[in-house]
Structures are given as structure tokens and as C-alpha cells.
Design an enzyme around this catalytic site. Structure first.
Site, PDB file in Angstrom:
ATOM      1  N   ALA A   1      47.126 104.902  18.555  1.00  0.00           N
ATOM      2  CA  ALA A   1      46.304 104.400  19.672  1.00  0.00           C
ATOM      3  C   ALA A   1      46.767 103.023  20.117  1.00  0.00           C
ATOM      4  CB  ALA A   1      44.834 104.361  19.250  1.00  0.00           C
TER       5      ALA A   1
ATOM      6  N   GLY B   1      45.099  99.564   0.354  1.00  0.00           N
ATOM      7  CA  GLY B   1      45.042 101.009   0.087  1.00  0.00           C
ATOM      8  C   GLY B   1      45.052 101.776   1.399  1.00  0.00           C
TER       9      GLY B   1
ATOM     10  N   MET C   1      35.767 106.823  -5.766  1.00  0.00           N
ATOM     11  CA  MET C   1      36.305 105.490  -5.455  1.00  0.00           C
ATOM     12  C   MET C   1      35.299 104.644  -4.657  1.00  0.00           C
ATOM     13  SD  MET C   1      40.321 105.944  -4.566  1.00  0.00           S
ATOM     14  CE  MET C   1      41.549 106.045  -5.858  1.00  0.00           C
TER      15      MET C   1
ATOM     16  N   ASP D   1      33.574  98.954   2.933  1.00  0.00           N
ATOM     17  CA  ASP D   1      33.066  97.698   2.375  1.00  0.00           C
ATOM     18  C   ASP D   1      33.359  96.498   3.283  1.00  0.00           C
ATOM     19  OD1 ASP D   1      35.788  97.713   2.031  1.00  0.00           O
ATOM     20  OD2 ASP D   1      35.766  97.050  -0.042  1.00  0.00           O
TER      21      ASP D   1
ATOM     22  N   GLY E   1      23.650 116.851  -2.631  1.00  0.00           N
ATOM     23  CA  GLY E   1      22.518 117.326  -3.435  1.00  0.00           C
ATOM     24  C   GLY E   1      22.696 117.045  -4.918  1.00  0.00           C
TER      25      GLY E   1
ATOM     26  N   LYS F   1      50.393 103.445  21.794  1.00  0.00           N
ATOM     27  CA  LYS F   1      50.377 104.111  23.106  1.00  0.00           C
ATOM     28  C   LYS F   1      49.686 103.248  24.163  1.00  0.00           C
ATOM     29  CE  LYS F   1      50.102 108.555  23.600  1.00  0.00           C
ATOM     30  NZ  LYS F   1      50.033 110.011  23.502  1.00  0.00           N
TER      31      LYS F   1
ATOM     32  N   ARG G   1      50.714  96.086  -1.244  1.00  0.00           N
ATOM     33  CA  ARG G   1      49.903  94.895  -1.520  1.00  0.00           C
ATOM     34  C   ARG G   1      50.859  93.767  -1.891  1.00  0.00           C
ATOM     35  NH1 ARG G   1      46.296  98.906  -4.125  1.00  0.00           N
ATOM     36  NH2 ARG G   1      44.504  99.160  -2.769  1.00  0.00           N
TER      37      ARG G   1
ATOM     38  N   ARG H   1      35.772 100.879  -4.915  1.00  0.00           N
ATOM     39  CA  ARG H   1      35.811  99.524  -5.508  1.00  0.00           C
ATOM     40  C   ARG H   1      34.409  99.060  -5.862  1.00  0.00           C
ATOM     41  NH1 ARG H   1      40.140  95.498  -2.705  1.00  0.00           N
ATOM     42  NH2 ARG H   1      41.984  96.751  -3.101  1.00  0.00           N
TER      43      ARG H   1
ATOM     44  N   HIS I   1      42.959 109.632  -6.405  1.00  0.00           N
ATOM     45  CA  HIS I   1      43.604 109.422  -5.111  1.00  0.00           C
ATOM     46  C   HIS I   1      43.556 110.619  -4.181  1.00  0.00           C
ATOM     47  CE1 HIS I   1      45.064 106.062  -7.514  1.00  0.00           C
ATOM     48  NE2 HIS I   1      45.166 105.428  -6.365  1.00  0.00           N
TER      49      HIS I   1
ATOM     50  N   SER J   1      43.039  92.390   3.641  1.00  0.00           N
ATOM     51  CA  SER J   1      44.033  92.305   4.724  1.00  0.00           C
ATOM     52  C   SER J   1      43.523  91.401   5.851  1.00  0.00           C
ATOM     53  CB  SER J   1      44.323  93.705   5.269  1.00  0.00           C
ATOM     54  OG  SER J   1      44.720  94.554   4.213  1.00  0.00           O
TER      55      SER J   1
ATOM     56  N   THR K   1      39.878 101.569   5.558  1.00  0.00           N
ATOM     57  CA  THR K   1      39.758 101.717   4.098  1.00  0.00           C
ATOM     58  C   THR K   1      38.722 102.800   3.845  1.00  0.00           C
ATOM     59  OG1 THR K   1      38.873 100.725   2.074  1.00  0.00           O
ATOM     60  CG2 THR K   1      38.210  99.675   4.131  1.00  0.00           C
ATOM     61  N   ILE K   2      38.920 103.571   2.765  1.00  0.00           N
ATOM     62  CA  ILE K   2      37.911 104.602   2.467  1.00  0.00           C
ATOM     63  C   ILE K   2      36.636 103.981   1.894  1.00  0.00           C
ATOM     64  CG2 ILE K   2      39.643 106.412   2.077  1.00  0.00           C
ATOM     65  CD1 ILE K   2      39.020 106.110  -0.979  1.00  0.00           C
ATOM     66  N   ASP K   3      36.702 102.693   1.506  1.00  0.00           N
ATOM     67  CA  ASP K   3      35.597 102.097   0.749  1.00  0.00           C
ATOM     68  C   ASP K   3      34.346 101.772   1.575  1.00  0.00           C
ATOM     69  OD1 ASP K   3      37.383 102.195  -1.359  1.00  0.00           O
ATOM     70  OD2 ASP K   3      37.928 100.077  -1.244  1.00  0.00           O
TER      71      ASP K   3
ATOM     72  N   ASP L   1      39.056  94.159   3.931  1.00  0.00           N
ATOM     73  CA  ASP L   1      38.740  92.736   4.087  1.00  0.00           C
ATOM     74  C   ASP L   1      39.796  91.834   3.462  1.00  0.00           C
ATOM     75  OD1 ASP L   1      37.750  93.324   1.420  1.00  0.00           O
ATOM     76  OD2 ASP L   1      36.777  91.362   1.513  1.00  0.00           O
TER      77      ASP L   1
ATOM     78  N   ARG M   1      42.027 109.843  -0.955  1.00  0.00           N
ATOM     79  CA  ARG M   1      42.695 109.042   0.085  1.00  0.00           C
ATOM     80  C   ARG M   1      43.662 109.841   0.948  1.00  0.00           C
ATOM     81  NH1 ARG M   1      44.070 103.558  -2.825  1.00  0.00           N
ATOM     82  NH2 ARG M   1      46.203 104.180  -2.437  1.00  0.00           N
TER      83      ARG M   1
END
Ligand code: ADP
Ligand code: F6P
Length: 320
Positions: free
Chosen positions: A22, A11, A170, A130, A186, A25, A72, A172, A250, A105, A126-128, A103, A253
Site C-alpha cells: 500500500a 517480530g 504469544m 500492544d 469458549g 503503490k 532486531r 509478550r 511461531h 520499532s 505486530t501480532i501482540d 512500539d 505469526r
């Protein structure tokens, strides 16, 4: 190390582009040839590899998504598929590979290193949030802020209509996005996979709030706890309030990465190249207590422990 390649996998997350920039370069500055691989392991397997110049990464530090595209490829669990993918690097003389992803990947990167000697370095994107071995993954902070913005907006209408809102976020199987958005937003309650909950307890929270004169509820539900619509149905049988469900999806993301994610991605990208130049491979980069750290790739999944997170007590507090 004369030639390295970069791919983004799984994802996508905000800040992946900043990390690609980064890495490219830093490497180009050190006189290393840089190759981009399109569509993650799918492109590596299908030989979608092109030489990058600094022009490819110009102006992308603030762009969401990934210019390298992501995909994927479940078949990457097959050693023969990995062998062909490794061959596509070797035939070009590429011996270093930076993998930006989660993880899953990192598993692929681990096998490319152990089975084929490709010097792989993982950058957690990843946004997760995890991945063990790093306090934060790239994209998590941006997604968290998107959720906070949504909570504020939903709260406005929840108050006007005296409703209960269940907001699914999200992550997972990881409750970090839910827990920390609930704390910072809050929220009246939060459901995360790491902490057991009961619909009865949730109903009690809502009833208690009404007794206190609070006429609305915003409850954050991690996607990992199950079907939010089912939760809505069960809860409706136990309380009299009008309950609405919002699945953020989504939208979490996309968009421009926060300053935090851009700086994190840049620090990790620079470190990844430094490791390759030093002849290292099979490692992941992380940020721990403000410092850039390294661990074997397998650390990412072998040390991931749901119970090791500190603030789950707050989840209990919020859901009572
Ligand atoms: P993430 O990297 O965000 O955790 P996924 O779990 O979807 O995302 O994994 C991304 C890709 O990594 C998969 O599509 C697959 O190509 C590869 N991958 C995942 N798990 C493994 C594994 N056990 N072995 C080899 N490759 C894997
Ligand atoms: O891993 C990132 C993530 O956005 C998860 O939070 C979510 O469960 C999943 O990917 C969604 O995947 P897809 O892009 O296949 O809908």
C-alpha cells in the site's frame, strides 16, 4: 517529498506485506521514488537499501512474512548507530521513512525524527496488539484466528481423552491474544499478565467443572504470565486430571493475513504516504473506532496502560 523508504522491524506479522504494498503503490502513483530497506534497522545501518518498483510489490497482498525481511538490532539504542543509519538515508536524498513494526520499532523511528529530522511515520505491525493509539495492530486478527483454529482442534482431543490442556499463546506482556481467543474459543479459563491469578483458583475451576460433569478443560495461558510447564507442574499437585501443554509458538505469526488485516494494512499504508506528502513526520498511524487516526510516535508507549482495557473482567470470570 520526492523520495521515501520503507522498512519492517521486530517480530514479523501477517499483513506487513500488504502494508508495504500500500505504501509503495500509493507513493509511486504520486510520483515519489520508493526505496526498500532490508532487515529493518540492521539494513538501514548496513546500507541495504534498494529502489523499488511496482513489480516488487505485485501479488504480495495475501502473503505472510515480509518481503523486506525483518530483524532486531539492539544497538539501535545507541545514538551513534542511529546517526550512521540516518546518514544512509540523507546521502540518497531520502527524507521520509515508513516504519512498520511495534512500539520498539517506533522508538527507533521517534529518535530518527527528533535527532536527525527524518520524517518518520510508524505503522503498527505486530501480532501482540500492544501499541497504544490504535485499537488493532496489523497481524493481530490473523494470529487470533490461528489460535481459534488450534483451540477447536485441541478441544476435540481434550474431550476424547478427558484431559486438561494448557495452551500457551504469544503476546509478550500483553494478554490480548490470550484473552480474546479464550472468549471467542469458549475456553474454560485464561491466564493473562494483566490479571493476578493463583494456581489454587485454577485448580478450583477444574474441580468445579468435573463436579458439573465436564470432563475436559482448555485453558489459555498468555506467554507473559510465566513458564507454562511450571504452571502445569504446580497444577498437577492440586488436581487429578491428566494435564498436557501445547505451546503454539511461531505458527501464530505465519500464513496469509485475514481480510481484516489486509484492509487495515492498506488503509494505514495509504494514510502514511498522505502524511509524508503533507510534510508530517514523527507520527504513528492507528485505527480507532473504525477511523484512521494519527498520534505522535511516543504516544504508542507513553499511553500504553494495561488497566485501560475493557474486557479484563471477563478474564476474572473465566478464571473462577
Ligand atoms: P517491536 O517493534 O515489535 O516492539 P522490538 O522491541 O524487538 O520489536 O524492537 C525492534 C527494533 O526496534 C529493535 O531491535 C531495535 O532495533 C529498535 N528499538 C527498540 N527499542 C528501541 C529504543 N528504545 N531505541 C531505539 N531503537 C529501538
Ligand atoms: O512481538 C511478536 C512476538 O511474536 C511475541 O509475541 C513473542 O514474544 C516474540 O515476538 C517472539 O520473538 P522471536 O521471533 O524472537 O522468537
Amino acid at each position: 517529498m520526492k523520495k521515501i523508504a520503507i522498512l519492517t522491524s521486530g517480530g514479523d506479522s501477517q499483513g506487513m506485506n500488504t502494508a508495504v504494498r500500500a505504501v509503495a503503490k500509493t507513493a509511486i502513483t504520486k510520483g515519489i521514488d520508493v526505496y526498500g530497506i532490508k532487515r529493518g534497522y540492521k539494513g538501514l545501518y548496513e546500507d541495504q537499501i534498494f529502489q523499488m518498483t511496482s513489480l516488487n510489490v505485485s501479488g504480495i497482498a495475501d502473503q505472510g512474512g515480509t518481503i523486506l525481511l525483518s530483524a532486531r538490532l539492539p544497538e539501535f539504542k545507541d545514538p551513534e548507530v542511529r546517526a550512521k543509519a540516518a546518514e544512509n538515508l540523507k546521502k540518497r536524498g531520502i527524507d521520509g521513512l515508513v516504519v512498520i513494526g511495534g512500539d520498539g520499532s517506533f522508538h527507533g523511528a521517534h529518535y530518527l525524527y527528533t535527532e536527525h529530522g527524518i520524517k518518520t511515520i510508524g505503522i503498527p505491525g505486530t501480532i501482540d496488539n500492544d501499541v497504544a493509539g490504535t485499537d488493532y495492530t496489523i497481524g493481530y486478527d490473523t494470529a487470533l484466528n490461528i489460535i481459534l483454529d488450534a483451540i477447536s482442534k485441541i478441544k476435540d482431543t481434550a474431550i476424547s481423552h478427558e484431559r486438561t490442556y494448557l495452551i500457551e499463546v504469544m503476546g509478550r506482556n500483553c494478554g490480548d491474544l490470550a484473552l480474546y481467543s479464550a472468549i471467542a474459543g469458549g475456553a474454560s479459563g485464561v491466564l493473562i499478565p494483566e490479571v493476578e491469578f493463583s494456581i489454587d483458583d485454577l485448580a478450583e475451576v477444574i474441580k468445579f467443572r468435573r463436579e458439573e460433569g465436564k470432563l475436559y478443560d482448555v485453558i489459555i495461558v498468555a506467554e507473559g504470565v510465566g513458564n507454562v510447564v511450571e504452571i502445569q507442574k504446580e497444577l498437577s499437585k492440586k488436581v487429578n486430571t491428566s494435564i498436557r501443554v501445547t505451546i503454539l509458538g511461531h505458527v501464530q505469526r505465519g500464513g496469509s493475513p485475514t481480510a481484516f488485516d489486509r484492509i487495515l494494512a492498506t488503509r494505514m499504508g495509504v494514510k502514511a504516504v498522505e502524511l509524508l506528502v503533507a510534510g508530517e513526520g514523527g507520527l504513528m498511524v492507528g485505527i480507532q473506532s473504525e477511523k484512521v487516526t494519527t498520534h505522535p510516535l511516543s504516544y504508542a508507549w507513553e499511553n500504553y496502560s494495561k488497566s485501560s482495557f475493557a474486557d479484563y473482567a471477563i478474564a476474572n470470570m473465566l478464571s473462577l
